[in-house]
Design an enzyme around this catalytic site. Structure first.
Site, PDB file in Angstrom:
ATOM      1  N   GLU A 152     -44.286 -14.568  21.741  1.00 37.68           N
ATOM      2  CA  GLU A 152     -43.668 -13.590  20.831  1.00 37.68           C
ATOM      3  C   GLU A 152     -42.214 -13.314  21.217  1.00 37.68           C
ATOM      4  O   GLU A 152     -41.865 -12.214  21.616  1.00 37.68           O
ATOM      5  CB  GLU A 152     -44.492 -12.306  20.821  1.00 37.68           C
ATOM      6  CG  GLU A 152     -44.829 -11.829  22.213  1.00 37.68           C
ATOM      7  CD  GLU A 152     -45.915 -10.782  22.252  1.00 37.68           C
ATOM      8  OE1 GLU A 152     -46.853 -10.853  21.445  1.00 37.68           O
ATOM      9  OE2 GLU A 152     -45.800  -9.896  23.111  1.00 37.68           O
ATOM     10  N   PRO A 153     -41.371 -14.337  21.070  1.00 42.17           N
ATOM     11  CA  PRO A 153     -39.975 -14.180  21.465  1.00 42.17           C
ATOM     12  C   PRO A 153     -39.149 -13.381  20.452  1.00 42.17           C
ATOM     13  O   PRO A 153     -39.361 -13.500  19.243  1.00 42.17           O
ATOM     14  CB  PRO A 153     -39.464 -15.621  21.505  1.00 42.17           C
ATOM     15  CG  PRO A 153     -40.313 -16.337  20.505  1.00 42.17           C
ATOM     16  CD  PRO A 153     -41.659 -15.680  20.552  1.00 42.17           C
ATOM     17  N   GLY A 154     -38.260 -12.558  20.965  1.00 41.78           N
ATOM     18  CA  GLY A 154     -37.276 -11.892  20.121  1.00 41.78           C
ATOM     19  C   GLY A 154     -35.910 -12.481  20.431  1.00 41.78           C
ATOM     20  O   GLY A 154     -35.328 -13.240  19.656  1.00 41.78           O
ATOM     21  N   TYR A 203     -27.693  -1.207  29.471  1.00 41.90           N
ATOM     22  CA  TYR A 203     -28.323  -2.165  30.398  1.00 41.90           C
ATOM     23  C   TYR A 203     -27.310  -2.863  31.305  1.00 41.90           C
ATOM     24  O   TYR A 203     -27.673  -3.841  31.950  1.00 41.90           O
ATOM     25  CB  TYR A 203     -29.025  -3.281  29.611  1.00 41.90           C
ATOM     26  CG  TYR A 203     -30.082  -2.858  28.631  1.00 41.90           C
ATOM     27  CD1 TYR A 203     -31.162  -2.072  29.033  1.00 41.90           C
ATOM     28  CD2 TYR A 203     -30.035  -3.276  27.306  1.00 41.90           C
ATOM     29  CE1 TYR A 203     -32.148  -1.718  28.129  1.00 41.90           C
ATOM     30  CE2 TYR A 203     -31.016  -2.928  26.405  1.00 41.90           C
ATOM     31  CZ  TYR A 203     -32.067  -2.147  26.824  1.00 41.90           C
ATOM     32  OH  TYR A 203     -33.049  -1.810  25.925  1.00 41.90           O
ATOM     33  N   TYR A 224     -31.216  -6.939  19.654  1.00 46.19           N
ATOM     34  CA  TYR A 224     -31.093  -5.582  20.210  1.00 46.19           C
ATOM     35  C   TYR A 224     -29.673  -5.034  20.070  1.00 46.19           C
ATOM     36  O   TYR A 224     -29.195  -4.316  20.940  1.00 46.19           O
ATOM     37  CB  TYR A 224     -31.557  -5.557  21.683  1.00 46.19           C
ATOM     38  CG  TYR A 224     -32.925  -6.149  21.848  1.00 46.19           C
ATOM     39  CD1 TYR A 224     -34.036  -5.482  21.337  1.00 46.19           C
ATOM     40  CD2 TYR A 224     -33.106  -7.381  22.462  1.00 46.19           C
ATOM     41  CE1 TYR A 224     -35.300  -6.046  21.443  1.00 46.19           C
ATOM     42  CE2 TYR A 224     -34.368  -7.943  22.570  1.00 46.19           C
ATOM     43  CZ  TYR A 224     -35.456  -7.269  22.058  1.00 46.19           C
ATOM     44  OH  TYR A 224     -36.693  -7.824  22.151  1.00 46.19           O
ATOM     45  N   ARG A 237     -25.815  -2.160  24.317  1.00 48.25           N
ATOM     46  CA  ARG A 237     -26.355  -2.894  25.459  1.00 48.25           C
ATOM     47  C   ARG A 237     -25.472  -2.862  26.710  1.00 48.25           C
ATOM     48  O   ARG A 237     -25.995  -2.695  27.819  1.00 48.25           O
ATOM     49  CB  ARG A 237     -26.682  -4.338  25.071  1.00 48.25           C
ATOM     50  CG  ARG A 237     -27.750  -4.408  23.951  1.00 48.25           C
ATOM     51  CD  ARG A 237     -28.202  -5.822  23.644  1.00 48.25           C
ATOM     52  NE  ARG A 237     -29.050  -6.339  24.700  1.00 48.25           N
ATOM     53  CZ  ARG A 237     -28.652  -7.163  25.648  1.00 48.25           C
ATOM     54  NH1 ARG A 237     -27.431  -7.615  25.672  1.00 48.25           N
ATOM     55  NH2 ARG A 237     -29.480  -7.543  26.579  1.00 48.25           N
ATOM     56  N   CYS A 286     -16.392   9.227  22.004  1.00 52.02           N
ATOM     57  CA  CYS A 286     -15.793  10.177  22.929  1.00 52.02           C
ATOM     58  C   CYS A 286     -16.662  10.416  24.151  1.00 52.02           C
ATOM     59  O   CYS A 286     -17.237  11.494  24.337  1.00 52.02           O
ATOM     60  CB  CYS A 286     -15.429  11.458  22.195  1.00 52.02           C
ATOM     61  SG  CYS A 286     -14.043  11.123  21.098  1.00 52.02           S
ATOM     62  N   GLU A 287     -16.837   9.396  24.926  1.00 48.50           N
ATOM     63  CA  GLU A 287     -17.372   9.410  26.286  1.00 48.50           C
ATOM     64  C   GLU A 287     -17.134   7.999  26.797  1.00 48.50           C
ATOM     65  O   GLU A 287     -16.636   7.159  26.060  1.00 48.50           O
ATOM     66  CB  GLU A 287     -18.852   9.787  26.313  1.00 48.50           C
ATOM     67  CG  GLU A 287     -19.764   8.859  25.565  1.00 48.50           C
ATOM     68  CD  GLU A 287     -21.215   9.355  25.645  1.00 48.50           C
ATOM     69  OE1 GLU A 287     -21.889   8.968  26.585  1.00 48.50           O
ATOM     70  OE2 GLU A 287     -21.632  10.135  24.775  1.00 48.50           O
ATOM     71  N   GLY A 342     -40.010 -12.948  27.023  1.00 49.17           N
ATOM     72  CA  GLY A 342     -39.195 -12.739  28.210  1.00 49.17           C
ATOM     73  C   GLY A 342     -38.345 -13.952  28.505  1.00 49.17           C
ATOM     74  O   GLY A 342     -37.791 -14.083  29.589  1.00 49.17           O
TER      75      GLY A 342
HETATM   76  C1  LIG Z   1     -39.838  -6.611  23.025  1.00 52.81           C
HETATM   77  C2  LIG Z   1     -41.074  -7.394  23.032  1.00 52.81           C
HETATM   78  C3  LIG Z   1     -41.051  -8.786  22.912  1.00 52.81           C
HETATM   79  C4  LIG Z   1     -39.773  -9.589  22.792  1.00 52.81           C
HETATM   80  O1  LIG Z   1     -39.100  -9.709  24.006  1.00 52.81           O
HETATM   81  P1  LIG Z   1     -37.793 -10.642  24.125  1.00 52.81           P
HETATM   82  O2  LIG Z   1     -37.352 -10.479  25.519  1.00 52.81           O
HETATM   83  O3  LIG Z   1     -36.799 -10.159  23.134  1.00 52.81           O
HETATM   84  O4  LIG Z   1     -38.195 -12.032  23.807  1.00 52.81           O
HETATM   85  C5  LIG Z   1     -42.263  -9.439  22.878  1.00 52.81           C
HETATM   86  N1  LIG Z   1     -43.428  -8.765  22.972  1.00 52.81           N
HETATM   87  C6  LIG Z   1     -43.491  -7.432  23.088  1.00 52.81           C
HETATM   88  C7  LIG Z   1     -44.802  -6.757  23.175  1.00 52.81           C
HETATM   89  C8  LIG Z   1     -42.321  -6.700  23.138  1.00 52.81           C
HETATM   90  O5  LIG Z   1     -42.390  -5.361  23.277  1.00 52.81           O
END
Ligand SMILES: *Cc1c(COP(=O)(O)O)cnc(C)c1O
Length: 418
Positions: A268-270, A311, A365, A307, A337-338, A227
């Site tokens: 667990e960063p994405g 969002y 994402y 996105r 087409c929207e 997050g």
């Molecule tokens: C999506 C997700 C993340 C990554 O979140 P980010 O906001 O991209 O860092 C981490 N853990 C879990 C379980 C997720 O579903």
């Protein structure tokens, strides 16, 4: 991407306009140097003996990105059995893959257990079923700490109305199931969703996890999810990772002292790892002046980058074909087409048809949420690895659109007999 002497340049001094020449348009491009720098920032911020950063595969799941993450020392966070399999194929050890499914069948969770990955359970019913099937398989438990971490309700996961996690008010029930099944808990987890703005709110959630953790004697790790917010606009606040790191590190060390054992601290960063590493290059098909607006219509749409429409996400857009001269206001729109709007009233260097617009923060994402809507091809992906560009996914073709479709014989026109 940096602007240098009137020219945008990528890692290794690669010219994005040349990449468009070479690989076509639209095009996703990722820079390894930014992923590595973000990874290092995290590992420096959390100064503990055992730290594990599991990259959240769903942000950007090209096999080469996964392999790169593995090469710099990350583990993997997965949310589907398919992501687990991709991770194994990319070379991650099962023990370095965390599987955190939500509303997934017990059959899929059993399949993941058979592959030997770490299982994170977020539902009482699944805990009962898993404990009955695999009493000797230690698990992680996803706790819902009931905090509202960020502003966007579509990506917030730790509040009381969320479908994620087991409420910390259900601890007695968890213990009853553990006792009845003989299941052991090796980790506890929380993930509050994107957009941590307020570090104190995050720390409140962490306190709840520490409280819960005390109740389990055999823990190996505490997983605080992710997050971490990254800036999308110039004036955006980002999560102060250094401040968060300092505070969590101190508190975590205290906890381990109390607990009587050194545990692994996990995240667990994405988005934090890959968002800024990506840019999306698109071409302006038309400039269209209406009575109220000047539209720049590009060769892409919400099928490639959803996105903004999904969002209300803001992606900075620049005209990399024209870096000087006067600026005008444009509303950048896609060809779907929207309603398909990328940005409204953006001040940009004057656009001519054929110019290339670059979208920032296109690593997380973006490609992974793309589709074939309007029967369009998904774009190609390029990875700049240590200063050299590599094609890591081909642009789709008609064959891709038709793959898997089964044609009914009586509807299929016969070739003319001649
Ligand atoms: C999506 C997700 C993340 C990554 O979140 P980010 O906001 O991209 O860092 C981490 N853990 C879990 C379980 C997720 O579903």
């Amino acid at each position: 991407m940096v602007l240098q002497d009137g020219k945008y340049l990528l890692e290794g001094n690669i010219d994005p306009l040349e990449l468009v020449q070479k690989y076509g348009c639209p095009l996703y491009v990722y820079e390894s140097s930014i992923i590595e720098a973000q990874y290092k920032r995290l590992t420096r911020a959390f100064d503990v003996e055992d730290l594990q950063i599991n990259y959240a595969a769903k942000a950007l799941s090209n096999i080469n990105i996964l392999r790169y993450m593995h090469s710099i020392g990350a583990g993997l966070d997965t949310v589907s059995i398919q992501e687990v399999r991709l991770g194994l194929k990319a070379g991650f050890e099962p023990q370095n893959i965390m599987y955190t499914p939500n509303c997934v069948s017990i059959e899929e969770i059993s399949a993941a257990a058979k592959l030997g990955v770490k299982i994170n359970i977020d539902n009482i019913s699944i805990l009962e079923q898993f404990g009955t099937l695999f009493p000797d398989y230690p698990v992680c438990i996803r706790i819902n700490p009931h905090i509202m971490a960020g502003g966007n309700s579509k990506i917030s996961t730790g509040h009381i109305d969320s479908k994620f996690g087991i409420s910390f008010h259900q601890m007695p029930l968890i213990h009853r199931i553990l006792k009845a099944t003989g299941l052991h808990v090796e980790g506890v987890h929380m993930h509050t969703g994107s957009d941590i703005l307020d570090i104190d709110v995050f720390l409140q959630g962490a306190e709840i996890l520490f409280q819960v953790a005390k109740e389990f004697p055999d823990l190996k790790y505490l997983d605080f999810g992710s997050g971490f917010k990254v800036p999308y606009k110039e004036e955006d606040i980002e999560t102060d990772i250094e401040e968060l790191g300092e505070k969590i590190t101190a508190r975590f060390k205290l906890f381990c002292e109390d607990y009587g054992k050194n545990l692994t601290l996990m995240f667990e960063p994405g988005k934090f790892l890959v968002s800024r590493s990506g840019i999306f290059l698109t071409k302006v098909n038309v400039v269209k002046q209406t009575t109220s607006t000047v539209f720049a219509g590009i060769d892409s749409g919400l099928n490639h980058l959803i996105r903004p429409m999904l969002y209300d996400a803001y992606h900075k857009i620049v005209n990399i074909s024209n870096t000087t001269g006067r600026q005008r206001f444009y509303t950048v729109v896609g060809y779907i087409c929207e309603t398909d709007t990328f940005g409204v009233n953006r001040r940009m260097n004057e656009i001519s048809e054929g110019d290339i617009l670059a979208f920032y923060n296109a690593g997380a994402y973006c490609y992974t949420m793309s589709s074939n809507y309007n029967s369009r091809f998904r774009p190609a992906e390029v990875f700049i690895l240590n200063g050299k560009d590599h094609l890591i996914r081909e642009r789709e073709t008609m064959e891709d659109l038709l793959r898997g479709q089964v044609e009914i014989e009586t509807l299929t026109p016969k070739p003319e007999l001649s």
